[in-house]
Scaffold this motif. Structure first.
Motif, short mmCIF file in Angstrom:
data_model
loop_
_atom_site.label_atom_id
_atom_site.label_comp_id
_atom_site.label_asym_id
_atom_site.label_seq_id
_atom_site.Cartn_x
_atom_site.Cartn_y
_atom_site.Cartn_z
N SER A 210 46.15 57.45 64.28
CA SER A 210 47.26 57.59 65.03
C SER A 210 48.37 58.75 64.14
CB SER A 210 48.32 57.15 66.36
OG SER A 210 48.67 56.25 65.08
N LYS A 211 48.11 57.74 62.24
CA LYS A 211 48.59 58.03 61.70
C LYS A 211 47.24 58.98 60.20
CE LYS A 211 52.08 54.46 61.37
NZ LYS A 211 52.91 53.59 60.90
N MET A 212 46.42 58.56 60.84
CA MET A 212 45.28 59.57 59.81
C MET A 212 45.26 61.34 59.80
SD MET A 212 41.44 59.07 59.47
CE MET A 212 40.53 59.95 61.28
N ILE A 213 45.63 61.90 59.03
CA ILE A 213 44.77 63.28 58.85
C ILE A 213 43.85 63.51 58.62
CG2 ILE A 213 45.89 65.16 57.71
CD1 ILE A 213 48.45 63.47 57.21
N ILE A 214 43.17 64.79 58.97
CA ILE A 214 42.24 65.19 58.40
C ILE A 214 42.05 67.13 58.19
CG2 ILE A 214 39.83 65.57 59.89
CD1 ILE A 214 39.72 63.73 61.88
N ILE B 99 43.35 76.26 55.58
CA ILE B 99 42.44 75.28 54.95
C ILE B 99 43.76 74.60 56.27
CG2 ILE B 99 42.83 73.30 53.66
CD1 ILE B 99 42.69 74.85 51.30
N ASN B 100 42.93 73.35 57.29
CA ASN B 100 43.50 72.74 58.31
C ASN B 100 43.81 71.31 58.45
OD1 ASN B 100 43.67 75.54 59.85
ND2 ASN B 100 41.28 75.11 60.47
N GLN B 101 44.91 71.15 58.15
CA GLN B 101 45.16 69.71 58.82
C GLN B 101 45.43 69.68 60.30
OE1 GLN B 101 48.46 68.73 56.09
NE2 GLN B 101 47.53 69.53 54.54
N LEU B 102 44.82 68.39 60.60
CA LEU B 102 44.12 67.81 61.62
C LEU B 102 45.35 66.40 62.02
CD1 LEU B 102 40.97 68.99 62.63
CD2 LEU B 102 42.84 70.50 62.88
N LEU C 163 31.46 73.09 55.10
CA LEU C 163 32.58 72.97 56.01
C LEU C 163 32.12 71.21 55.65
CD1 LEU C 163 34.41 72.79 58.50
CD2 LEU C 163 32.68 70.72 59.48
N ASN C 164 33.81 71.16 54.53
CA ASN C 164 34.36 70.19 54.27
C ASN C 164 35.29 69.82 55.39
OD1 ASN C 164 32.91 71.15 51.43
ND2 ASN C 164 34.73 72.55 50.80
N VAL C 165 35.38 68.22 54.53
CA VAL C 165 35.91 67.52 55.74
C VAL C 165 36.58 66.63 55.14
CG1 VAL C 165 36.17 66.26 57.36
CG2 VAL C 165 35.00 67.73 57.98
N GLU C 166 38.26 66.05 54.83
CA GLU C 166 38.53 64.75 54.01
C GLU C 166 39.24 64.19 55.31
OE1 GLU C 166 40.97 63.22 49.91
OE2 GLU C 166 40.66 66.05 51.12
N LEU C 167 38.60 63.07 55.37
CA LEU C 167 39.52 61.98 56.64
C LEU C 167 40.82 60.84 55.54
CD1 LEU C 167 37.21 60.24 57.74
CD2 LEU C 167 37.85 62.47 58.76
N ARG C 168 42.04 61.08 55.42
CA ARG C 168 43.10 60.69 55.12
C ARG C 168 43.65 59.52 55.85
NH1 ARG C 168 46.22 65.88 51.86
NH2 ARG C 168 43.88 66.47 51.06
N GLY D 287 44.76 53.49 52.08
CA GLY D 287 43.63 53.71 51.37
C GLY D 287 43.06 54.88 50.98
N ALA D 288 42.29 54.93 50.56
CA ALA D 288 41.80 56.09 49.73
C ALA D 288 41.31 57.39 50.90
CB ALA D 288 40.59 56.02 48.72
N ALA D 289 41.14 58.17 50.69
CA ALA D 289 40.67 59.50 51.46
C ALA D 289 38.95 59.49 51.74
CB ALA D 289 41.30 60.66 50.87
N LEU D 290 38.81 60.07 52.50
CA LEU D 290 36.66 59.63 53.29
C LEU D 290 36.31 61.29 52.65
CD1 LEU D 290 34.47 58.50 52.75
CD2 LEU D 290 34.34 58.24 55.12
N PRO D 291 36.08 61.30 51.78
CA PRO D 291 35.82 63.60 51.62
C PRO D 291 34.04 63.18 52.00
CG PRO D 291 35.65 62.86 49.94
CD PRO D 291 36.26 61.53 50.26
#
Length: 224
Positions: free
Chosen positions: A131-135, A145-148, A195-200, A204-208
């Motif tokens: 619930s604290k993660m941002i995509i 650039i959308n932040q979900l 499509l570029n996606v980055e999980l934050r 821990g480090a982000a997963l792009p």
């Protein structure tokens, strides 16, 4: 009568005259009798040396304890810094399987509007609060650039995660559980589009990752 004997006799008879007789016998006063009369302080000298030695030992012990304590504290803080750095630099999540794109299913729809993929924890990683993660979603050539953020309903501004085994909402990822991520893209991805996606995650480090749509858009397809 020698002076030494006279001093002895007059000391016994009248001690007040001792100094007078000592002055009359200067040579005798530096002799054997005066050496016996003088006090012997050698014992006190040894005791003083022992006290000084003990004081030095106590001060050295206290100083050593302070130095060792400061060293242990510094080492502990250094270890915590290293652990935090490794924790922040290491990705705790990993993608499992393929990334899928879906459309509305209409005959004239040739764009991808929905994205779906599975997530799991890396080996040895702690639990993650999804619930604290941002995509972050972006497309080459698109200004948006959308932040979900996490929500119970997937949309173009939010994502949700469900348990891969029973399809229930999964706000926390722990153990061997796998979560399925759902969200929509706006603008929609066209054929051969990227499509570029980055999980934050919060820790821990982000997963792009980057995926490309196929030349032919179907209801459901794998993005490569």
């Amino acid at each position: 009568m020698p002076c030494s004997i006279r001093i002895f006799i007059y000391t016994i008879k009248s001690p007040n005259h001792l100094w007078h007789w000592l002055r009359q016998c200067p040579h005798e006063s530096d002799g054997e009798i005066m050496r016996h009369i003088k006090s012997d302080d050698s014992g006190f000298t040894g005791l003083e040396a022992a006290i000084v030695l003990i004081a030095f030992v106590v001060v050295a012990a206290v100083f050593s304890y302070v130095v060792l304590g400061a060293g242990f504290f510094t080492t502990q803080k250094s270890q915590e810094t290293v652990y935090k750095g490794v924790e922040q630099a290491t990705s705790n999540i990993q993608m499992i399987g393929q990334v899928y794109g879906t459309n509305s299913g209409g005959g004239t729809d040739t764009t991808i509007k929905g994205i779906q993929f599975n997530l799991g924890l890396a080996p040895g990683a702690p639990s993650i609060d999804l619930s604290k993660m941002i995509i972050v979603v972006s497309q080459p050539g698109a200004a948006a650039i959308n932040q979900l953020t996490y929500s119970s309903v997937a949309s173009s501004t939010s994502f949700n995660v469900t348990d891969s085994s029973d399809n229930t909402l999964l706000p926390t990822l722990s153990g061997q559980k796998q979560g399925t991520v759902h969200f929509n893209v706006n603008p929609a991805v066209r054929k051969n589009g990227q499509l570029n996606v980055e999980l934050r995650p919060a820790v821990g480090a982000a997963l792009p990752f980057t995926r490309t749509a196929p030349a032919t858009i179907q209801v459901s397809q794998i993005l490569y």
